[in-house]
Write a protein that holds these residues in place. Structure first.
Motif, PDB file in Angstrom:
ATOM      1  N   SER A 178      53.463  -5.214 -41.994  1.00  0.00           N
ATOM      2  CA  SER A 178      54.912  -5.246 -42.118  1.00  0.00           C
ATOM      3  C   SER A 178      55.476  -6.077 -40.981  1.00  0.00           C
ATOM      4  N   GLY A 179      56.366  -6.991 -41.282  1.00  0.00           N
ATOM      5  CA  GLY A 179      56.933  -7.856 -40.265  1.00  0.00           C
ATOM      6  C   GLY A 179      56.043  -9.023 -39.899  1.00  0.00           C
ATOM      7  N   ALA A 180      55.109  -9.379 -40.782  1.00  0.00           N
ATOM      8  CA  ALA A 180      54.192 -10.473 -40.469  1.00  0.00           C
ATOM      9  C   ALA A 180      54.887 -11.822 -40.434  1.00  0.00           C
ATOM     10  N   VAL A 181      55.947 -11.991 -41.213  1.00  0.00           N
ATOM     11  CA  VAL A 181      56.648 -13.272 -41.277  1.00  0.00           C
ATOM     12  C   VAL A 181      57.823 -13.238 -40.307  1.00  0.00           C
ATOM     13  N   THR A 182      57.956 -14.279 -39.513  1.00  0.00           N
ATOM     14  CA  THR A 182      59.036 -14.317 -38.531  1.00  0.00           C
ATOM     15  C   THR A 182      60.393 -14.347 -39.206  1.00  0.00           C
ATOM     16  N   ASP A 183      61.393 -13.771 -38.556  1.00  0.00           N
ATOM     17  CA  ASP A 183      62.728 -13.735 -39.143  1.00  0.00           C
ATOM     18  C   ASP A 183      63.726 -14.586 -38.348  1.00  0.00           C
ATOM     19  N   THR A 184      63.205 -15.484 -37.523  1.00  0.00           N
ATOM     20  CA  THR A 184      64.095 -16.363 -36.763  1.00  0.00           C
ATOM     21  C   THR A 184      63.724 -17.817 -37.015  1.00  0.00           C
ATOM     22  N   ALA A 185      64.734 -18.673 -37.072  1.00  0.00           N
ATOM     23  CA  ALA A 185      64.507 -20.084 -37.392  1.00  0.00           C
ATOM     24  C   ALA A 185      63.878 -20.854 -36.245  1.00  0.00           C
ATOM     25  N   ASP A 186      64.037 -20.367 -35.007  1.00  0.00           N
ATOM     26  CA  ASP A 186      63.506 -21.111 -33.861  1.00  0.00           C
ATOM     27  C   ASP A 186      62.151 -20.604 -33.394  1.00  0.00           C
ATOM     28  N   ALA A 187      61.482 -19.772 -34.224  1.00  0.00           N
ATOM     29  CA  ALA A 187      60.159 -19.265 -33.850  1.00  0.00           C
ATOM     30  C   ALA A 187      59.140 -20.399 -33.832  1.00  0.00           C
ATOM     31  N   ARG A 188      58.111 -20.244 -33.038  1.00  0.00           N
ATOM     32  CA  ARG A 188      57.071 -21.267 -32.919  1.00  0.00           C
ATOM     33  C   ARG A 188      56.262 -21.396 -34.203  1.00  0.00           C
ATOM     34  N   SER A 189      56.099 -20.291 -34.937  1.00  0.00           N
ATOM     35  CA  SER A 189      55.270 -20.284 -36.147  1.00  0.00           C
ATOM     36  C   SER A 189      55.941 -19.417 -37.202  1.00  0.00           C
ATOM     37  N   TRP A 190      55.594 -19.681 -38.469  1.00  0.00           N
ATOM     38  CA  TRP A 190      56.167 -18.884 -39.563  1.00  0.00           C
ATOM     39  C   TRP A 190      55.701 -17.445 -39.530  1.00  0.00           C
ATOM     40  N   SER A 191      54.538 -17.182 -38.918  1.00  0.00           N
ATOM     41  CA  SER A 191      54.012 -15.817 -38.874  1.00  0.00           C
ATOM     42  C   SER A 191      53.982 -15.304 -37.444  1.00  0.00           C
ATOM     43  N   VAL A 192      54.175 -14.004 -37.320  1.00  0.00           N
ATOM     44  CA  VAL A 192      54.078 -13.354 -36.024  1.00  0.00           C
ATOM     45  C   VAL A 192      52.604 -13.315 -35.620  1.00  0.00           C
ATOM     46  N   PRO A 193      52.272 -13.637 -34.367  1.00  0.00           N
ATOM     47  CA  PRO A 193      50.853 -13.575 -33.956  1.00  0.00           C
ATOM     48  C   PRO A 193      50.235 -12.213 -34.275  1.00  0.00           C
ATOM     49  N   GLY A 194      49.086 -12.249 -34.938  1.00  0.00           N
ATOM     50  CA  GLY A 194      48.412 -11.016 -35.324  1.00  0.00           C
ATOM     51  C   GLY A 194      48.957 -10.380 -36.580  1.00  0.00           C
TER      52      GLY A 194
END
Length: 458
Positions: A178-194
């Protein structure tokens, strides 16, 4: 006082759950009457699913088969046959239904988890959490001849493979936290590390190293159905299933004994005894009066067991070709052929038919039955016959005394065979407070009142 006379009601608020079973290869779905429609036209699947949803059913359950049945190397022509891939068909139905669950029968012997788990995840996402998987096993060479695996699994290995298969599938479904995909446009990657976890599995059956490609659906995992009735099958269901699809739903005492056995196995597996829903398969025939219902049931049986079908069923029992005989004449005078069933027929033979033949002859002689009448009277009993009010009382008794949680209904006609159940029986159950009056959730797991699937978080 017999068990059926119990006055204590252990589950006074129980409500029934209904599914509809659109069967695979079979001769029970009537094809020869003008009231019968196509059983391969997509419109028939759509009509049955939408009628069931109008009746607030939990699920549309699609039978599947990997090979047509054969007898002595020839296609068993008495069967209704012709089915699309079940997951493809259910994905199409997801677009024309809103709430009803969509359950596919899929085999663990001749599929692989890296592929099948992904396909179920896709169906679960497309339907917004309405997918279910009826986990079935096969150990015969008759089916395996068409697959790279070839041959067959030893009977003792089929549930071992199924259990390992299901464990891998659940790991794949849990691959995205849950929460694997980032919800901010300025994140480094589309997915949260891990957030996306690789799946590695090494076992007697599998060697898998993959990264899951799909997130969870609204219900977490597809709902797991299981129908094995052997001791090994019941243990597998108690350890792994959310719903058990049984053959024990016609007689109350038999249904209650099965349910109590499953509850014992659930406790032994460390699960709460209410963790599984028990939905026996059944056929329901309704008439305005008991006499009308019995007359309709007689018509249904004669349509299901045609003269050719009766000769085919008896021929399998005797082990000889009876196609030239008179189905309205006596049983064959010949002794049955005793031979080992190699598993190559699909339409299986009894390993030792002599006791069954002796019973058939004794009862046919005592009652003056013809061959066809004997097949109708002594063949599998298909389910329940009665008036809407009488059946409602009966089913409420079954459910509230703990024998069932509902039924998986096989209509004897397609596509209109559910109409009487939806229009006549469901309102009677609703009046008794034993059936929902509206869907209260959106997922199949919601409909069945199951606990949430385990969910990982980042």
């Amino acid at each position: 006082m017999t068990r059926t006379d119990l006055t204590d009601v252990p589950r006074p608020d129980a409500e029934l759950h209904f599914g509809v079973f659109f069967q695979g290869v079979n001769h029970w779905t009537i094809w020869s009457d003008p009231a019968s429609g196509s059983q391969i036209d997509p419109a028939s699947f759509r009509r049955v699913a939408q009628t069931a949803e109008r009746g607030l059913f939990d699920a549309f359950f699609l039978g599947d088969g990997l090979r047509l049945r054969e007898v002595d190397g020839k296609i068993h022509e008495l069967d209704v046959a012709g089915r699309p891939d079940s997951i493809a068909q259910l994905a199409a139905l997801a677009a024309v239904t809103d709430r009803i669950g969509l359950v596919s029968t899929s085999n663990t012997t001749f599929n692989e988890p890296a592929d099948l788990a992904r396909r179920f995840a896709g169906l679960d996402l497309l339907s917004e959490g309405r997918a279910g998987w009826n986990v079935v096993t096969t150990d015969n060479a008759w089916t395996g001849a068409n697959f790279r695996r070839g041959g067959f699994l030893d009977h003792a290995d089929r549930y071992r493979r199924a259990e390992e298969f299901l464990a891998v599938a659940r790991d794949i479904w849990d691959g995205w936290a849950s929460g694997a995909v980032t919800d901010t446009a300025d994140a480094r990657s589309w997915s949260v590390p891990g957030g996306v976890r690789p799946v590695r599995a090494r076992s007697s059956q599998f060697d898998i190293d993959l990264t899951p490609t799909l997130p969870r659906s609204a219900q977490g995992h597809p709902v797991i159905f299981q129908a094995g009735d052997s001791p090994a099958g019941r243990d597998f269901g108690a350890r792994n299933a959310d719903v058990i699809f049984s053959a024990h739903g016609t007689e109350f005492d038999d249904a209650l004994a099965f349910a109590e056995d499953i509850r014992r196995r659930l406790r032994a597996a460390g699960r709460p005894e209410d963790d599984v829903r028990i939905l026996p398969g059944t056929e329901i025939i309704i008439g305005a009066t008991e006499k009308e219902a019995e007359e309709k049931a007689r018509w249904v049986r004669l349509q299901q067991v045609t003269p050719a079908t009766a000769l085919g069923i008896a021929g399998l029992l005797w082990g000889i070709d009876l196609s030239g005989r008179d189905a309205d004449g006596p049983l064959p005078a010949e002794d049955p052929v005793v031979e080992e069933d190699t598993g190559t027929f699909g339409a299986g033979r009894v390993s030792d038919p002599r006791p069954v033949v002796a019973e058939w002859r004794a009862k046919a002689d005592a009652n003056g039955w013809s061959l066809r009448e004997t097949v109708i009277e002594l063949g599998p009993q298909r389910g329940h016959v009665g008036t809407p009010a009488g059946l409602a009382e009966k089913f409420v008794h079954f459910a509230r005394h703990g024998a069932i949680d509902g039924f998986n209904i096989s209509p004897y006609l397609v596509p209109d065979g559910l109409d009487d159940i939806v229009d006549l029986l469901v309102p009677e159950l609703q009046e008794r407070g034993a059936y929902r009056t509206a869907y209260t959730g959106t997922t199949l797991r919601d409909h069945l009142g199951l606990r949430p699937a385990r969910l990982a978080t980042v």
